[in-house]
Design an enzyme around this catalytic site. Structure first.
Site, PDB file in Angstrom:
ATOM      1  N   SER A 128      43.831  43.688  49.723  1.00  0.00           N
ATOM      2  CA  SER A 128      45.114  43.254  50.274  1.00  0.00           C
ATOM      3  C   SER A 128      44.951  42.066  51.206  1.00  0.00           C
ATOM      4  CB  SER A 128      45.780  44.382  51.055  1.00  0.00           C
ATOM      5  OG  SER A 128      46.983  43.907  51.630  1.00  0.00           O
ATOM      6  N   LYS A 182      45.430  51.747  47.981  1.00  0.00           N
ATOM      7  CA  LYS A 182      46.073  50.430  47.934  1.00  0.00           C
ATOM      8  C   LYS A 182      47.531  50.564  47.494  1.00  0.00           C
ATOM      9  CE  LYS A 182      47.039  46.162  48.121  1.00  0.00           C
ATOM     10  NZ  LYS A 182      47.503  45.386  47.062  1.00  0.00           N
ATOM     11  N   HIS A 185      49.474  51.712  50.386  1.00  0.00           N
ATOM     12  CA  HIS A 185      49.632  50.538  51.250  1.00  0.00           C
ATOM     13  C   HIS A 185      50.847  49.732  50.802  1.00  0.00           C
ATOM     14  CE1 HIS A 185      49.202  46.179  51.775  1.00  0.00           C
ATOM     15  NE2 HIS A 185      48.608  46.420  52.929  1.00  0.00           N
ATOM     16  N   ASN A 186      50.944  49.504  49.516  1.00  0.00           N
ATOM     17  CA  ASN A 186      52.059  48.699  49.025  1.00  0.00           C
ATOM     18  C   ASN A 186      53.393  49.427  49.172  1.00  0.00           C
ATOM     19  OD1 ASN A 186      49.972  46.965  48.276  1.00  0.00           O
ATOM     20  ND2 ASN A 186      51.053  46.276  46.456  1.00  0.00           N
ATOM     21  N   GLU A 189      54.311  48.932  52.591  1.00  0.00           N
ATOM     22  CA  GLU A 189      54.693  47.510  52.689  1.00  0.00           C
ATOM     23  C   GLU A 189      56.168  47.335  52.272  1.00  0.00           C
ATOM     24  OE1 GLU A 189      51.925  44.679  50.703  1.00  0.00           O
ATOM     25  OE2 GLU A 189      53.644  43.939  49.602  1.00  0.00           O
TER      26      GLU A 189
HETATM   27  C1  6PG Z   1      48.796  42.703  49.290  1.00  0.00           C
HETATM   28  C2  6PG Z   1      50.108  42.697  48.587  1.00  0.00           C
HETATM   29  C3  6PG Z   1      49.957  42.186  47.210  1.00  0.00           C
HETATM   30  C4  6PG Z   1      51.269  41.774  46.570  1.00  0.00           C
HETATM   31  C5  6PG Z   1      51.942  42.940  45.901  1.00  0.00           C
HETATM   32  C6  6PG Z   1      53.386  43.139  46.182  1.00  0.00           C
HETATM   33  O1  6PG Z   1      48.445  43.780  49.736  1.00  0.00           O
HETATM   34  O2  6PG Z   1      48.158  41.662  49.392  1.00  0.00           O
HETATM   35  O3  6PG Z   1      50.631  43.988  48.535  1.00  0.00           O
HETATM   36  O4  6PG Z   1      49.243  43.120  46.482  1.00  0.00           O
HETATM   37  O5  6PG Z   1      52.039  41.068  47.420  1.00  0.00           O
HETATM   38  O6  6PG Z   1      51.717  42.740  44.549  1.00  0.00           O
HETATM   39  O7  6PG Z   1      54.132  42.422  45.304  1.00  0.00           O
HETATM   40  P1  6PG Z   1      55.629  42.699  44.870  1.00  0.00           P
HETATM   41  O8  6PG Z   1      56.477  42.630  46.080  1.00  0.00           O
HETATM   42  O9  6PG Z   1      55.876  41.565  43.937  1.00  0.00           O
HETATM   43  O10 6PG Z   1      55.687  44.010  44.163  1.00  0.00           O
END
Ligand code: 6PG
Length: 479
Positions: A128, A182, A185-186, A189
């Site tokens: 990430s 991960k 994490h997303n 996010e």
């Molecule tokens: C990271 C991000 C990276 C990317 C994702 C999210 O941890 O560096 O999460 O993996 O930005 O793919 O992308 P989307 O918003 O397009 O789903």
């Protein structure tokens, strides 16, 4: 010269990771790309870096010292399988193949199993931090075997971001554990981004402040408890002025959010595991809703509140929003860690939650000051059942819950959608409720399907003879 580490796939992420590796003492980096032009571009643009280019997989394998270690940086999906096939052909038992893409963890479990049969190690590693992270220090979440970690660990520790003196990388667990973490994490996010977006929207519509003024609010928040990368970049995005129109950039960007799927994976996996990640799910759905122009146009003339909305005291409202954001963010992390706990149990991983929080402190998109609090919470109580009940977070919620309610009420009355704020609050109230109407749901299920229920006052499983004399009988548990 022989290389100790190789990178396959030289698009931006791969090139940047290769440059990061090459910049560290002791590394010589073999590079390979399906079309050789990209390799040439990398070499010519970065003569300072010590790269060993390869034109074929055979050359690539021959250029690496053993155990050979290669990081695949191609678009996750079928391309990854193709590269793995080639590498297993030219590598030998004991070598290490690392997939640094955003792979779905179940694919990683499958690939690890298949590659292991050949005696080669396969490590799925979540990386990430975007392009800049790859170059300057990402947060890395590797799975795979402990044996592979022996070789890989020092290399990854050398390129990872550093937070408070510690590299943001740990061996998370076996096979798909790294990509699972991960994925979580997303998911977090997505929730964090949606919460920030809702905060911005409420402040803008409630106080009439301009994007640039709200940028100042976020910059101010970034000096306190909410300090984080996402708050920091939010201020920058809000301050940006469009060169063409002179408008705030945020006003000329089409309001339909994209997604590449990792947030949805988090929710799908949570559904399978039976974990209520409602805040994360709302964030994913909020993006989906935004990207439905036909439905939005059709609904555009449905009525909302009659009265225009303006808050009486802008500063007090902004402080309420800050507290609501903080509280909702705690819910998002708590839900994410619940899913980690459930996933670890389901897939047989030993994941150190405190270590995960630590490796998210630097490099990654959700890096934030308060991650140390999560590490502390799990250090104090490794069996903590719900992160939001840890003493530190409990205190934040005690201090913020009234503001949180005021914000959700204000948003509701003003007709402004705040799905992540409100669902996080509903989650909080659901968890803390002494009794839930789930009892009624059980009664309904028993009524129409004889699904049975348990009682609060005695052991056993029961069914009411709804279509008979409505007496209760003992029954076999049918869930
Ligand atoms: C990271 C991000 C990276 C990317 C994702 C999210 O941890 O560096 O999460 O993996 O930005 O793919 O992308 P989307 O918003 O397009 O789903």
């Amino acid at each position: 010269a022989k290389a100790n580490i190789g990178v396959i796939g030289l698009a931006v992420m791969g090139s940047n990771l290769a440059r990061n590796l090459a910049s560290r003492e002791g590394n010589t980096v073999a590079v390979f790309n399906r079309s050789y032009e990209k390799t040439e571009t990398l070499l010519s643009e970065h003569p300072e870096a010590e790269f060993v280019p390869a034109k074929t997989y055979e050359e690539f394998a021959a250029s690496l010292t053993t155990p050979r270690t290669a990081i695949i940086m191609v678009q996750a999906g079928r391309g990854t399988d193709a590269v793995i096939d080639e590498l297993t052909r030219v590598f030998e038992p004991g070598d290490i193949i690392v997939d640094g893409g955003n792979a779905l963890f179940t694919d990683t479990i499958r690939r690890e199993k298949a590659v292991r049969e050949t005696g080669i190690n396969f490590v799925g590693a979540g990386i990430s931090g975007g392009e800049e992270g790859a170059l300057k220090g990402p947060s890395i979440m590797p799975g795979g075997s402990a044996e592979a970690w022996q070789t890989l660990g020092p290399i990854l520790e050398g390129i990872a971001a550093v937070a408070e003196g510690e590299p943001c990388v740990t061996h998370v667990g076996t096979d798909g554990a790294g990509h699972f973490v991960k994925m979580i994490h997303n998911g977090i996010e997505y929730a964090d981004m949606q919460l920030i977006a809702e905060a911005y929207d409420l402040i803008r519509r409630g106080t009439g402040k301009s994007p640039a003024e709200i940028a100042d609010v976020f910059a101010e928040w970034n000096r306190g408890d909410l300090e984080s990368y996402l708050i920091e970049i939010t201020a920058e995005v809000l301050r940006q002025v469009d060169a063409e129109t002179g408008q705030p950039l945020v006003d000329v960007i089409l309001d339909q959010a994209g997604a590449k799927g990792t947030g949805a994976w988090t929710v799908k996996s949570a559904l399978d595991l039976g974990i209520p990640v409602s805040g994360i799910a709302e964030a994913v759905f909020a993006r989906s809703l935004s990207s439905k122009p036909a439905q939005r146009a059709a609904a555009g003339d449905l009525p909302g509140p009659e009265a225009a909305w303006a808050v009486d005291d802008a500063d007090a409202f902004i402080e309420d929003v800050r507290l609501a954001l903080y509280a909702s963010k705690i819910v998002a992390y708590s839900q994410g860690f619940d899913e980690i706990i459930a996933g670890a149990q389901e897939y047989g991983w030993e994941i150190e939650k405190g270590e995960v929080a630590k490796l998210w402190r630097g490099g990654c998109i959700i890096r934030a000051r308060f991650l140390n609090r999560i590490t502390e919470a799990y250090a104090e109580d490794p069996e903590l059942v719900a992160l939001l009940t840890a003493p530190f977070f409990r205190e934040v919620l005690v201090g913020g819950q009234e503001a949180w309610r005021r914000v959700v009420v204000a948003a509701t009355q003003a007709g402004i959608p705040a799905p992540a704020f409100s669902s996080s609050l509903a989650y909080y109230d659901g968890l803390r409720a002494e009794r839930l109407p789930a009892a009624l749901v059980q009664g309904q299920r028993d009524f129409f399907g004889a699904h049975t229920y348990k009682r609060v006052d005695k052991e056993g499983t029961f069914h009411t003879l709804w279509s008979g004399d409505r007496s209760e009988i003992s029954a076999v548990d049918s869930h």
